[in-house]
Every structure is written in C-alpha cells, then in structure tokens.
Write a protein that holds these residues in place. Sequence first.
Motif, PDB file in Angstrom:
ATOM      1  N   THR A  67       0.835  -1.204   0.000  1.00 47.43           N
ATOM      2  CA  THR A  67       0.000   0.000   0.000  1.00 47.43           C
ATOM      3  C   THR A  67       0.870   1.255   0.000  1.00 47.43           C
ATOM      4  O   THR A  67       1.375   1.665   1.046  1.00 47.43           O
ATOM      5  N   PRO A  68       1.064   1.865  -1.162  1.00 48.85           N
ATOM      6  CA  PRO A  68       1.817   3.126  -1.196  1.00 48.85           C
ATOM      7  C   PRO A  68       1.083   4.215  -0.427  1.00 48.85           C
ATOM      8  O   PRO A  68      -0.142   4.359  -0.546  1.00 48.85           O
ATOM      9  N   VAL A  69       1.826   4.981   0.354  1.00 52.68           N
ATOM     10  CA  VAL A  69       1.239   5.945   1.281  1.00 52.68           C
ATOM     11  C   VAL A  69       1.802   7.334   1.008  1.00 52.68           C
ATOM     12  O   VAL A  69       3.018   7.505   0.860  1.00 52.68           O
ATOM     13  N   TRP A  70       0.903   8.308   0.990  1.00 51.98           N
ATOM     14  CA  TRP A  70       1.305   9.714   0.861  1.00 51.98           C
ATOM     15  C   TRP A  70       1.129  10.369   2.231  1.00 51.98           C
ATOM     16  O   TRP A  70       0.092  10.215   2.880  1.00 51.98           O
ATOM     17  N   LEU A  71       2.149  11.118   2.671  1.00 52.82           N
ATOM     18  CA  LEU A  71       2.126  11.804   3.960  1.00 52.82           C
ATOM     19  C   LEU A  71       2.293  13.306   3.751  1.00 52.82           C
ATOM     20  O   LEU A  71       3.109  13.733   2.917  1.00 52.82           O
ATOM     21  N   ASP A  72       1.556  14.112   4.502  1.00 51.90           N
ATOM     22  CA  ASP A  72       1.738  15.555   4.367  1.00 51.90           C
ATOM     23  C   ASP A  72       3.004  16.003   5.099  1.00 51.90           C
ATOM     24  O   ASP A  72       3.670  15.214   5.789  1.00 51.90           O
ATOM     25  N   LEU A  76       5.745  14.039   7.654  1.00 53.81           N
ATOM     26  CA  LEU A  76       7.091  13.775   7.153  1.00 53.81           C
ATOM     27  C   LEU A  76       8.172  14.390   8.033  1.00 53.81           C
ATOM     28  O   LEU A  76       9.295  13.884   8.087  1.00 53.81           O
ATOM     29  N   ALA A  77       7.829  15.465   8.740  1.00 55.44           N
ATOM     30  CA  ALA A  77       8.839  16.179   9.518  1.00 55.44           C
ATOM     31  C   ALA A  77       9.204  15.488  10.822  1.00 55.44           C
ATOM     32  O   ALA A  77      10.198  15.838  11.453  1.00 55.44           O
ATOM     33  N   GLY A  78       8.423  14.515  11.251  1.00 57.08           N
ATOM     34  CA  GLY A  78       8.669  13.881  12.538  1.00 57.08           C
ATOM     35  C   GLY A  78       9.173  12.452  12.422  1.00 57.08           C
ATOM     36  O   GLY A  78       9.759  12.056  11.412  1.00 57.08           O
ATOM     37  N   GLU A  79       8.927  11.671  13.462  1.00 54.87           N
ATOM     38  CA  GLU A  79       9.391  10.286  13.531  1.00 54.87           C
ATOM     39  C   GLU A  79       8.377   9.300  12.958  1.00 54.87           C
ATOM     40  O   GLU A  79       8.645   8.096  12.884  1.00 54.87           O
ATOM     41  N   ALA A  80       7.220   9.801  12.541  1.00 56.05           N
ATOM     42  CA  ALA A  80       6.168   8.919  12.044  1.00 56.05           C
ATOM     43  C   ALA A  80       6.574   8.118  10.802  1.00 56.05           C
ATOM     44  O   ALA A  80       6.223   6.937  10.709  1.00 56.05           O
ATOM     45  N   PRO A  81       7.294   8.700   9.823  1.00 61.79           N
ATOM     46  CA  PRO A  81       7.650   7.890   8.646  1.00 61.79           C
ATOM     47  C   PRO A  81       8.442   6.635   9.002  1.00 61.79           C
ATOM     48  O   PRO A  81       8.167   5.544   8.476  1.00 61.79           O
ATOM     49  N   ALA A  82       9.427   6.759   9.906  1.00 62.93           N
ATOM     50  CA  ALA A  82      10.203   5.582  10.312  1.00 62.93           C
ATOM     51  C   ALA A  82       9.322   4.585  11.056  1.00 62.93           C
ATOM     52  O   ALA A  82       9.454   3.365  10.884  1.00 62.93           O
ATOM     53  N   TRP A  83       8.403   5.080  11.890  1.00 65.21           N
ATOM     54  CA  TRP A  83       7.470   4.224  12.626  1.00 65.21           C
ATOM     55  C   TRP A  83       6.587   3.441  11.667  1.00 65.21           C
ATOM     56  O   TRP A  83       6.380   2.229  11.832  1.00 65.21           O
ATOM     57  N   LEU A  92       6.521   4.749   0.814  1.00 62.07           N
ATOM     58  CA  LEU A  92       6.039   6.126   0.800  1.00 62.07           C
ATOM     59  C   LEU A  92       6.165   6.690  -0.598  1.00 62.07           C
ATOM     60  O   LEU A  92       7.119   6.394  -1.318  1.00 62.07           O
ATOM     61  N   THR A  93       5.194   7.493  -1.000  1.00 62.06           N
ATOM     62  CA  THR A  93       5.218   8.119  -2.304  1.00 62.06           C
ATOM     63  C   THR A  93       4.979   9.618  -2.160  1.00 62.06           C
ATOM     64  O   THR A  93       4.241  10.061  -1.272  1.00 62.06           O
ATOM     65  N   SER A  94       5.599  10.392  -3.024  1.00 64.12           N
ATOM     66  CA  SER A  94       5.374  11.836  -3.045  1.00 64.12           C
ATOM     67  C   SER A  94       4.296  12.213  -4.063  1.00 64.12           C
ATOM     68  O   SER A  94       3.936  13.387  -4.179  1.00 64.12           O
ATOM     69  N   GLU A  95       3.777  11.225  -4.786  1.00 65.56           N
ATOM     70  CA  GLU A  95       2.768  11.461  -5.824  1.00 65.56           C
ATOM     71  C   GLU A  95       1.381  11.117  -5.283  1.00 65.56           C
ATOM     72  O   GLU A  95       1.106   9.967  -4.944  1.00 65.56           O
ATOM     73  N   THR A  96       0.516  12.110  -5.190  1.00 69.84           N
ATOM     74  CA  THR A  96      -0.812  11.880  -4.625  1.00 69.84           C
ATOM     75  C   THR A  96      -1.604  10.847  -5.422  1.00 69.84           C
ATOM     76  O   THR A  96      -2.363  10.059  -4.853  1.00 69.84           O
ATOM     77  N   GLN A  97      -1.435  10.821  -6.742  1.00 72.76           N
ATOM     78  CA  GLN A  97      -2.205   9.903  -7.576  1.00 72.76           C
ATOM     79  C   GLN A  97      -1.773   8.448  -7.413  1.00 72.76           C
ATOM     80  O   GLN A  97      -2.492   7.536  -7.788  1.00 72.76           O
ATOM     81  N   PHE A 101      -3.300   5.163   0.302  1.00 67.62           N
ATOM     82  CA  PHE A 101      -3.743   5.883   1.495  1.00 67.62           C
ATOM     83  C   PHE A 101      -2.981   7.196   1.582  1.00 67.62           C
ATOM     84  O   PHE A 101      -1.815   7.276   1.181  1.00 67.62           O
ATOM     85  N   ALA A 102      -3.655   8.211   2.124  1.00 67.45           N
ATOM     86  CA  ALA A 102      -3.024   9.505   2.366  1.00 67.45           C
ATOM     87  C   ALA A 102      -3.347   9.930   3.786  1.00 67.45           C
ATOM     88  O   ALA A 102      -4.473   9.727   4.262  1.00 67.45           O
ATOM     89  N   PHE A 103      -2.350  10.514   4.463  1.00 65.79           N
ATOM     90  CA  PHE A 103      -2.536  10.967   5.842  1.00 65.79           C
ATOM     91  C   PHE A 103      -2.244  12.464   5.909  1.00 65.79           C
ATOM     92  O   PHE A 103      -1.136  12.906   5.602  1.00 65.79           O
ATOM     93  N   ILE A 104      -3.252  13.220   6.326  1.00 62.80           N
ATOM     94  CA  ILE A 104      -3.167  14.674   6.352  1.00 62.80           C
ATOM     95  C   ILE A 104      -3.375  15.142   7.790  1.00 62.80           C
ATOM     96  O   ILE A 104      -4.423  14.900   8.387  1.00 62.80           O
ATOM     97  N   THR A 105      -2.374  15.806   8.343  1.00 60.27           N
ATOM     98  CA  THR A 105      -2.482  16.349   9.700  1.00 60.27           C
ATOM     99  C   THR A 105      -2.577  17.869   9.696  1.00 60.27           C
ATOM    100  O   THR A 105      -2.796  18.468  10.747  1.00 60.27           O
TER     101      THR A 105
END
Length: 204
Positions: A67-72, A76-83, A92-97, A101-105
């Motif tokens: 499941t490729p995931v897009w993060l805002d 991305l700035a914290g420890e969540a990507p490694a977690w 992880l993908t930088s392409e929204t399309q 799943f996408a996670f927006i905080t």
Amino acid sequence: MTLGIDLSRIHPGFPDPVRDSQTVFRAIMDAVARPGLAVALNKAPEAPAPLARATGAIALTLLDFETPVWLDAGVLAGEAPAWLRFHCGCPLTSETQEAAFAFITRPEGGPPLSAFNAGDAKYPDRSTTVVIQLPHLEGGRPVCLKGPGIKGERTIAPQGLPGDFWEQVADNNSAFQFGVDVILASGDLLMGLPRSLHIQTEGA
C-alpha cells in the motif's frame, strides 16, 4: 540500526498485533458503514507526533508493503515515517495519484481531495483513502449527511477543516462510484465519510 531505522526511537505498535488490528478493523468498518458517527478505538496505541492515537491505529491496521502511502509535510517532519516503515513496511510516495492511502495532519493548505486517485471504470476500488486528522469531531461548521448507512439524515460538525472542504466532498461524491473515501480522526475517535454520501451544508 535496521534498514536505516534507529530502533531505540521507534514507538511501540499494537501490544497484540493480530487481535488488536482485528478490533480496529471492525471499528473502521463500523464507521464507514454508519457515516458521521464517531467510533472510539479502544486498541489505539500512542503514536509518534503528530499522529493522534486513532490515526496511528488506522495506519497499523490498514497499511502493508503493498500500500503506497502519501504523507503531508507535518507527518514527514517527525518520527512517524520511520514508525510506519518499521511496523507496516509500507512504501512512501510523493505522488498523490499513486497513493492507496493519504494521511493529512494539516488540513488547511493541504492538497484538495481531487488531487488523489478517484479510481477508474476498471478499478473503482483502487481509489485513495484519505485520512484527515482534526482537533475535534464537533464544534465546527454543521453539515447534513444523507445516504447509505444513515436513517433519514445526520448532522455533524467536525472542527479544523478547510473552508471549502464540504464543497470538495460534494464534488468528489457527485461522481460515485468514483471518488476518494475519507476518514476523519481525532484523539482516539474516527468518523467515516464514504464517497456514497450526499452533503448539504447549513443554509444551502
């Protein structure tokens, strides 16, 4: 170090991954089946900032290596990507399309729902599921929901959404069966907003 990840800095996941993820999955399905109702996640562990407990539990339950995931930028700035990589193995993908799943905080200033994959005639089920984290699921602009899973109508008022969010949802849902599905998360609560909903804003 494993795969470039400092294990001493990784927050724990579910204490009992199989049973806890099953419990959370049932809660997610309940929220999607009954749109607009806040569902509590009793098996939501602490997640690394800026992820709320519900947001983290959704990720632990639904993400895997396929499941490729897009993060805002806030995630991305914290420890969540490694977690997420450690517990879920998700790319992880930088392409929204490209995102399943996408996670927006940081909803204000984030990409519109139309930026994500709405599916196509052959694979409408491959659209993006967008998880939006909010400060509260009440106290915001009231909207009326109608559609499958709702007897009559249901009014909700999540707080912290962009000013044009419900217009985005109405546009997204007008193309059903295409469109993204949305899950709102706050604290240890979540709320499903599937693409099958009809939206009426106050005063419309």
